[in-house]
Design a protein around this motif. Structure first.
Motif, PDB file in Angstrom:
ATOM      1  N   VAL A  13       0.935  -1.473  -0.032  1.00  0.00           N
ATOM      2  CA  VAL A  13      -0.021   0.153  -0.008  1.00  0.00           C
ATOM      3  C   VAL A  13       1.000   1.122   0.027  1.00  0.00           C
ATOM      4  O   VAL A  13       1.827   1.265   0.766  1.00  0.00           O
ATOM      5  N   VAL A  14       0.684   2.222  -1.070  1.00  0.00           N
ATOM      6  CA  VAL A  14       1.402   3.229  -1.200  1.00  0.00           C
ATOM      7  C   VAL A  14       0.674   4.587  -1.045  1.00  0.00           C
ATOM      8  O   VAL A  14      -0.418   4.916  -1.720  1.00  0.00           O
ATOM      9  N   ALA A  15       1.156   5.500   0.025  1.00  0.00           N
ATOM     10  CA  ALA A  15       0.343   6.584   0.450  1.00  0.00           C
ATOM     11  C   ALA A  15       0.963   7.780  -0.414  1.00  0.00           C
ATOM     12  O   ALA A  15       2.312   7.976  -0.597  1.00  0.00           O
ATOM     13  N   GLY A  24       7.366  18.140  -8.821  1.00  0.00           N
ATOM     14  CA  GLY A  24       8.082  17.009  -8.696  1.00  0.00           C
ATOM     15  C   GLY A  24       7.591  16.111  -7.526  1.00  0.00           C
ATOM     16  O   GLY A  24       6.493  16.505  -7.101  1.00  0.00           O
ATOM     17  N   VAL A  25       8.345  14.961  -7.317  1.00  0.00           N
ATOM     18  CA  VAL A  25       7.941  14.145  -6.272  1.00  0.00           C
ATOM     19  C   VAL A  25       8.827  13.853  -5.177  1.00  0.00           C
ATOM     20  O   VAL A  25      10.190  13.606  -5.443  1.00  0.00           O
ATOM     21  N   LEU A  26       8.337  13.956  -4.129  1.00  0.00           N
ATOM     22  CA  LEU A  26       9.465  13.596  -2.927  1.00  0.00           C
ATOM     23  C   LEU A  26       9.028  12.360  -2.299  1.00  0.00           C
ATOM     24  O   LEU A  26       8.080  12.204  -1.712  1.00  0.00           O
ATOM     25  N   PHE A  27      10.041  11.106  -2.264  1.00  0.00           N
ATOM     26  CA  PHE A  27       9.801  10.026  -1.534  1.00  0.00           C
ATOM     27  C   PHE A  27      10.408  10.311  -0.047  1.00  0.00           C
ATOM     28  O   PHE A  27      11.549  10.763  -0.079  1.00  0.00           O
ATOM     29  N   ILE A  28       9.584   9.933   0.936  1.00  0.00           N
ATOM     30  CA  ILE A  28       9.857  10.256   2.150  1.00  0.00           C
ATOM     31  C   ILE A  28       9.938   8.797   2.738  1.00  0.00           C
ATOM     32  O   ILE A  28       8.819   8.323   2.921  1.00  0.00           O
ATOM     33  N   GLU A  29      11.133   8.453   3.466  1.00  0.00           N
ATOM     34  CA  GLU A  29      11.109   7.025   4.116  1.00  0.00           C
ATOM     35  C   GLU A  29      10.539   7.145   5.610  1.00  0.00           C
ATOM     36  O   GLU A  29       9.939   5.927   5.762  1.00  0.00           O
ATOM     37  N   PHE A  48       6.041  19.799  -3.825  1.00  0.00           N
ATOM     38  CA  PHE A  48       5.932  18.492  -4.285  1.00  0.00           C
ATOM     39  C   PHE A  48       4.819  17.328  -3.965  1.00  0.00           C
ATOM     40  O   PHE A  48       4.218  17.655  -2.950  1.00  0.00           O
ATOM     41  N   ALA A  49       4.589  16.720  -4.948  1.00  0.00           N
ATOM     42  CA  ALA A  49       3.756  15.365  -4.639  1.00  0.00           C
ATOM     43  C   ALA A  49       4.619  14.396  -3.644  1.00  0.00           C
ATOM     44  O   ALA A  49       5.758  14.230  -3.820  1.00  0.00           O
ATOM     45  N   LEU A  50       4.050  14.061  -2.425  1.00  0.00           N
ATOM     46  CA  LEU A  50       4.844  13.451  -1.680  1.00  0.00           C
ATOM     47  C   LEU A  50       4.320  11.971  -1.553  1.00  0.00           C
ATOM     48  O   LEU A  50       3.134  11.529  -1.616  1.00  0.00           O
ATOM     49  N   VAL A  51       5.248  10.923  -1.465  1.00  0.00           N
ATOM     50  CA  VAL A  51       5.084   9.575  -1.612  1.00  0.00           C
ATOM     51  C   VAL A  51       5.566   9.113  -0.095  1.00  0.00           C
ATOM     52  O   VAL A  51       6.963   9.212   0.098  1.00  0.00           O
ATOM     53  N   PRO A  98      11.183  16.386 -11.522  1.00  0.00           N
ATOM     54  CA  PRO A  98      12.166  15.619 -10.969  1.00  0.00           C
ATOM     55  C   PRO A  98      11.660  14.645  -9.533  1.00  0.00           C
ATOM     56  O   PRO A  98      11.011  15.073  -8.862  1.00  0.00           O
ATOM     57  N   ALA A  99      12.317  13.649  -9.263  1.00  0.00           N
ATOM     58  CA  ALA A  99      12.112  12.867  -8.087  1.00  0.00           C
ATOM     59  C   ALA A  99      13.177  12.991  -7.353  1.00  0.00           C
ATOM     60  O   ALA A  99      14.267  13.066  -7.555  1.00  0.00           O
ATOM     61  N   TRP A 100      12.714  13.124  -5.751  1.00  0.00           N
ATOM     62  CA  TRP A 100      13.796  13.290  -4.862  1.00  0.00           C
ATOM     63  C   TRP A 100      13.605  12.383  -3.859  1.00  0.00           C
ATOM     64  O   TRP A 100      12.416  11.838  -3.407  1.00  0.00           O
ATOM     65  N   PHE A 101      14.396  11.850  -2.813  1.00  0.00           N
ATOM     66  CA  PHE A 101      14.432  10.987  -1.715  1.00  0.00           C
ATOM     67  C   PHE A 101      14.670  11.429  -0.554  1.00  0.00           C
ATOM     68  O   PHE A 101      15.893  12.048  -0.452  1.00  0.00           O
TER      69      PHE A 101
END
Length: 120
Positions: A13-15, A24-29, A48-51, A98-101
């Motif tokens: 499940v991905v929020a 851009g998209v920011l992946f947050i752990e 950013f869109a946040l994942v 761009p995508a960021w982590f």
């Protein structure tokens, strides 16, 4: 005892929090950091869109396949950007930018993200 038992691979499940304007998209752990970013802290995350990458689950190969994951959208941009995000996520369509982590920086993540002073 259960000869016909099949162990299936667990669907992830991905929020994803989609803003009204996504550059851009920011992946947050870390979960605490993700929920703070959804609330707009630090301010740099508001573009950013946040994942929520959920630790190591975010690196699973099945996360980008329709049979291996389910995207759950929230945020004011979900009706405008969800279809485009789905296309990028699953079908290698055009990116929102761009995508960021943002990974954990210590054992507790970034529980006090209000003190963030760097750049993303």
């Amino acid at each position: 005892m259960l000869p016909r038992l099949q162990i299936r691979e667990r669907v992830l499940v991905v929020a994803a929090y989609l803003r009204e304007h996504c550059s851009g998209v920011l992946f947050i752990e870390n979960q605490d950091t993700y929920t703070a970013a959804v609330a707009g802290m630090p301010e740099e995350t508001t573009e950013f869109a946040l994942v929520y990458a959920a630790g190591f689950r975010g690196t699973a190969a099945r996360i980008r396949g329709r049979s291996g994951s389910r995207l759950h959208y929230a945020g004011p941009g979900r009706s405008e950007f969800a279809e485009a995000f789905d296309g990028w996520w699953y079908d290698n369509g055009p990116a929102l930018g761009p995508a960021w982590f943002w990974g954990d920086l210590d054992f507790a993540g970034m529980q006090n993200s209000q003190k963030f002073t760097g750049t993303l």
